[in-house]
Design a protein around this motif. Structure first.
Motif, PDB file in Angstrom:
ATOM      1  N   LEU A  18      -2.351  -7.417  -0.050  1.00 41.58           N
ATOM      2  CA  LEU A  18      -3.149  -8.523  -0.598  1.00 41.58           C
ATOM      3  C   LEU A  18      -2.289  -9.756  -0.843  1.00 41.58           C
ATOM      4  CD1 LEU A  18      -5.454  -6.558  -3.077  1.00 41.58           C
ATOM      5  CD2 LEU A  18      -6.142  -7.671  -0.924  1.00 41.58           C
ATOM      6  N   ALA A  19      -1.079  -9.540  -1.365  1.00 43.14           N
ATOM      7  CA  ALA A  19      -0.177 -10.670  -1.613  1.00 43.14           C
ATOM      8  C   ALA A  19       0.212 -11.361  -0.314  1.00 43.14           C
ATOM      9  CB  ALA A  19       1.072 -10.194  -2.358  1.00 43.14           C
ATOM     10  N   ALA A  20       0.302 -10.586   0.775  1.00 41.91           N
ATOM     11  CA  ALA A  20       0.618 -11.155   2.084  1.00 41.91           C
ATOM     12  C   ALA A  20      -0.611 -11.779   2.748  1.00 41.91           C
ATOM     13  CB  ALA A  20       1.179 -10.069   3.001  1.00 41.91           C
ATOM     14  N   GLU A  21      -1.762 -11.600   2.116  1.00 42.85           N
ATOM     15  CA  GLU A  21      -3.048 -12.015   2.678  1.00 42.85           C
ATOM     16  C   GLU A  21      -3.308 -11.341   4.021  1.00 42.85           C
ATOM     17  OE1 GLU A  21      -3.536 -16.262   2.530  1.00 42.85           O
ATOM     18  OE2 GLU A  21      -3.362 -16.277   0.342  1.00 42.85           O
ATOM     19  N   ASP A  22      -2.813 -10.116   4.136  1.00 41.02           N
ATOM     20  CA  ASP A  22      -3.075  -9.279   5.302  1.00 41.02           C
ATOM     21  C   ASP A  22      -4.298  -8.429   4.959  1.00 41.02           C
ATOM     22  OD1 ASP A  22      -3.099  -7.603   7.477  1.00 41.02           O
ATOM     23  OD2 ASP A  22      -0.966  -7.088   7.369  1.00 41.02           O
ATOM     24  N   PHE A  23      -5.451  -9.069   4.985  1.00 40.17           N
ATOM     25  CA  PHE A  23      -6.673  -8.446   4.501  1.00 40.17           C
ATOM     26  C   PHE A  23      -7.144  -7.256   5.339  1.00 40.17           C
ATOM     27  CE2 PHE A  23      -6.985 -12.899   2.818  1.00 40.17           C
ATOM     28  CZ  PHE A  23      -6.647 -12.560   1.520  1.00 40.17           C
ATOM     29  N   PRO A  24      -7.022  -7.293   6.657  1.00 44.88           N
ATOM     30  CA  PRO A  24      -7.411  -6.089   7.404  1.00 44.88           C
ATOM     31  C   PRO A  24      -6.564  -4.870   7.009  1.00 44.88           C
ATOM     32  CG  PRO A  24      -7.326  -7.973   8.866  1.00 44.88           C
ATOM     33  CD  PRO A  24      -6.744  -8.417   7.558  1.00 44.88           C
ATOM     34  N   ARG A  25      -5.274  -5.060   6.831  1.00 44.68           N
ATOM     35  CA  ARG A  25      -4.412  -3.952   6.401  1.00 44.68           C
ATOM     36  C   ARG A  25      -4.814  -3.479   5.006  1.00 44.68           C
ATOM     37  NH1 ARG A  25      -0.200  -0.918   6.852  1.00 44.68           N
ATOM     38  NH2 ARG A  25       1.207  -0.524   5.131  1.00 44.68           N
ATOM     39  N   ALA A  26      -5.047  -4.414   4.102  1.00 43.55           N
ATOM     40  CA  ALA A  26      -5.450  -4.045   2.744  1.00 43.55           C
ATOM     41  C   ALA A  26      -6.742  -3.238   2.782  1.00 43.55           C
ATOM     42  CB  ALA A  26      -5.614  -5.289   1.874  1.00 43.55           C
ATOM     43  N   ALA A  27      -7.697  -3.661   3.608  1.00 36.28           N
ATOM     44  CA  ALA A  27      -8.973  -2.936   3.721  1.00 36.28           C
ATOM     45  C   ALA A  27      -8.746  -1.521   4.259  1.00 36.28           C
ATOM     46  CB  ALA A  27      -9.945  -3.709   4.616  1.00 36.28           C
ATOM     47  N   ASP A  28      -7.893  -1.392   5.272  1.00 31.07           N
ATOM     48  CA  ASP A  28      -7.581  -0.059   5.811  1.00 31.07           C
ATOM     49  C   ASP A  28      -6.989   0.826   4.715  1.00 31.07           C
ATOM     50  OD1 ASP A  28      -8.377  -0.780   8.376  1.00 31.07           O
ATOM     51  OD2 ASP A  28      -6.327  -1.168   9.088  1.00 31.07           O
ATOM     52  N   LEU A  29      -6.050   0.284   3.963  1.00 28.61           N
ATOM     53  CA  LEU A  29      -5.389   1.057   2.907  1.00 28.61           C
ATOM     54  C   LEU A  29      -6.359   1.448   1.799  1.00 28.61           C
ATOM     55  CD1 LEU A  29      -2.076  -0.989   2.743  1.00 28.61           C
ATOM     56  CD2 LEU A  29      -2.266   1.424   3.430  1.00 28.61           C
ATOM     57  N   ILE A  30      -7.254   0.537   1.443  1.00 27.48           N
ATOM     58  CA  ILE A  30      -8.248   0.843   0.405  1.00 27.48           C
ATOM     59  C   ILE A  30      -9.133   1.999   0.869  1.00 27.48           C
ATOM     60  CG2 ILE A  30     -10.266  -0.025  -0.843  1.00 27.48           C
ATOM     61  CD1 ILE A  30      -8.855  -2.845  -0.728  1.00 27.48           C
ATOM     62  N   GLU A  31      -9.554   1.947   2.124  1.00 20.25           N
ATOM     63  CA  GLU A  31     -10.378   3.036   2.652  1.00 20.25           C
ATOM     64  C   GLU A  31      -9.623   4.362   2.616  1.00 20.25           C
ATOM     65  OE1 GLU A  31     -11.637   1.620   6.497  1.00 20.25           O
ATOM     66  OE2 GLU A  31     -13.279   0.454   5.643  1.00 20.25           O
ATOM     67  N   GLN A  32      -8.334   4.344   2.933  1.00 20.90           N
ATOM     68  CA  GLN A  32      -7.532   5.569   2.913  1.00 20.90           C
ATOM     69  C   GLN A  32      -7.317   6.087   1.496  1.00 20.90           C
ATOM     70  OE1 GLN A  32      -3.858   4.853   5.038  1.00 20.90           O
ATOM     71  NE2 GLN A  32      -4.952   3.882   6.716  1.00 20.90           N
ATOM     72  N   ALA A  33      -7.162   5.184   0.551  1.00 22.81           N
ATOM     73  CA  ALA A  33      -6.842   5.564  -0.829  1.00 22.81           C
ATOM     74  C   ALA A  33      -8.070   5.943  -1.646  1.00 22.81           C
ATOM     75  CB  ALA A  33      -6.108   4.417  -1.519  1.00 22.81           C
ATOM     76  N   TRP A  34      -9.249   5.637  -1.142  1.00 21.25           N
ATOM     77  CA  TRP A  34     -10.477   5.765  -1.925  1.00 21.25           C
ATOM     78  C   TRP A  34     -10.663   7.149  -2.546  1.00 21.25           C
ATOM     79  CZ3 TRP A  34     -13.855   3.833  -4.878  1.00 21.25           C
ATOM     80  CH2 TRP A  34     -15.046   4.498  -5.131  1.00 21.25           C
ATOM     81  N   ALA A  35     -10.526   8.187  -1.765  1.00 24.72           N
ATOM     82  CA  ALA A  35     -10.805   9.536  -2.276  1.00 24.72           C
ATOM     83  C   ALA A  35      -9.888   9.880  -3.452  1.00 24.72           C
ATOM     84  CB  ALA A  35     -10.664  10.579  -1.167  1.00 24.72           C
ATOM     85  N   ALA A  36      -8.617   9.597  -3.317  1.00 31.22           N
ATOM     86  CA  ALA A  36      -7.675   9.898  -4.400  1.00 31.22           C
ATOM     87  C   ALA A  36      -7.958   9.039  -5.630  1.00 31.22           C
ATOM     88  CB  ALA A  36      -6.239   9.680  -3.926  1.00 31.22           C
ATOM     89  N   MET A  37      -8.300   7.793  -5.415  1.00 34.95           N
ATOM     90  CA  MET A  37      -8.582   6.897  -6.540  1.00 34.95           C
ATOM     91  C   MET A  37      -9.854   7.350  -7.266  1.00 34.95           C
ATOM     92  SD  MET A  37      -6.078   4.783  -6.527  1.00 34.95           S
ATOM     93  CE  MET A  37      -6.535   3.381  -7.519  1.00 34.95           C
TER      94      MET A  37
END
Length: 177
Positions: free
Chosen positions: A101-120
């Motif tokens: 998010l700080a890098a404004e690499d929003f597609p990467r951030a979205a991918d990571l959020i999707e991957q982290a969702w279950a654990a979160m």
């Protein structure tokens, strides 16, 4: 000059670890450099007994950040991208997402959020997920049905029922196309 560049480039990090510093700076002496800085009393504080993780004294870190923004502002997104990639490879999704998010690499951030969702979700951290998703541009959210559903779930978890229905409609519209 090498020490100054190391200090400036690693100032984007909340916690310092040799291999992480190597990934961010593109150098190979992060661990040794951190130990040297600690021995030289460079406002570096160990965070564990094994002296593998450190942080800069808060005021020193702020000064370094200011100098980085002044001297090398164009490098900052790349440094955050490198940190995000390192944290992602090591399963530290919260840090990886924050740096994406700080890098404004929003597609990467979205991918990571999707991957982290279950654990979160298992650890009841929906409000953190909600904050990350809300930091993304709406266009990215609307074109990702999984993220739209996660967004709806996070909204429901924090009691925002009205917004959840709209997010589910976004996912439904995307799936119909």
């Amino acid at each position: 000059a090498d020490v100054r560049n190391f200090l400036l480039q690693t100032s984007i990090l909340d916690r310092l670890h040799g291999p992480l510093c190597d990934a961010v700076t593109g150098q190979n002496e992060g661990g040794a450099r951190l130990q040297s800085l600690e021995q030289g009393s460079f406002f570096i504080i160990p965070l564990d007994d094994r002296r593998q993780w450190y942080r800069y004294h808060h005021l020193f870190g702020e000064v370094l950040s200011i100098h980085l923004r002044t001297d090398q502002p164009d490098l900052i997104p790349e440094l955050h991208r490198r940190a995000s990639e390192w944290y992602g490879r090591h399963g530290s999704y919260a840090e990886a997402i924050g740096h994406a998010l700080a890098a404004e690499d929003f597609p990467r951030a979205a991918d990571l959020i999707e991957q982290a969702w279950a654990a979160m979700r298992r650890s009841r951290q929906e409000s953190a997920v909600l904050g990350w998703i809300q930091a993304l541009p709406k266009k990215i959210i609307r074109h990702r049905p999984v993220l739209s559903v996660e967004y709806a779930w996070a909204l429901l978890a924090v009691g925002q029922v009205e917004g959840a229905e709209e997010r589910l409609r976004d996912a439904e519209r995307w799936l119909e196309n």
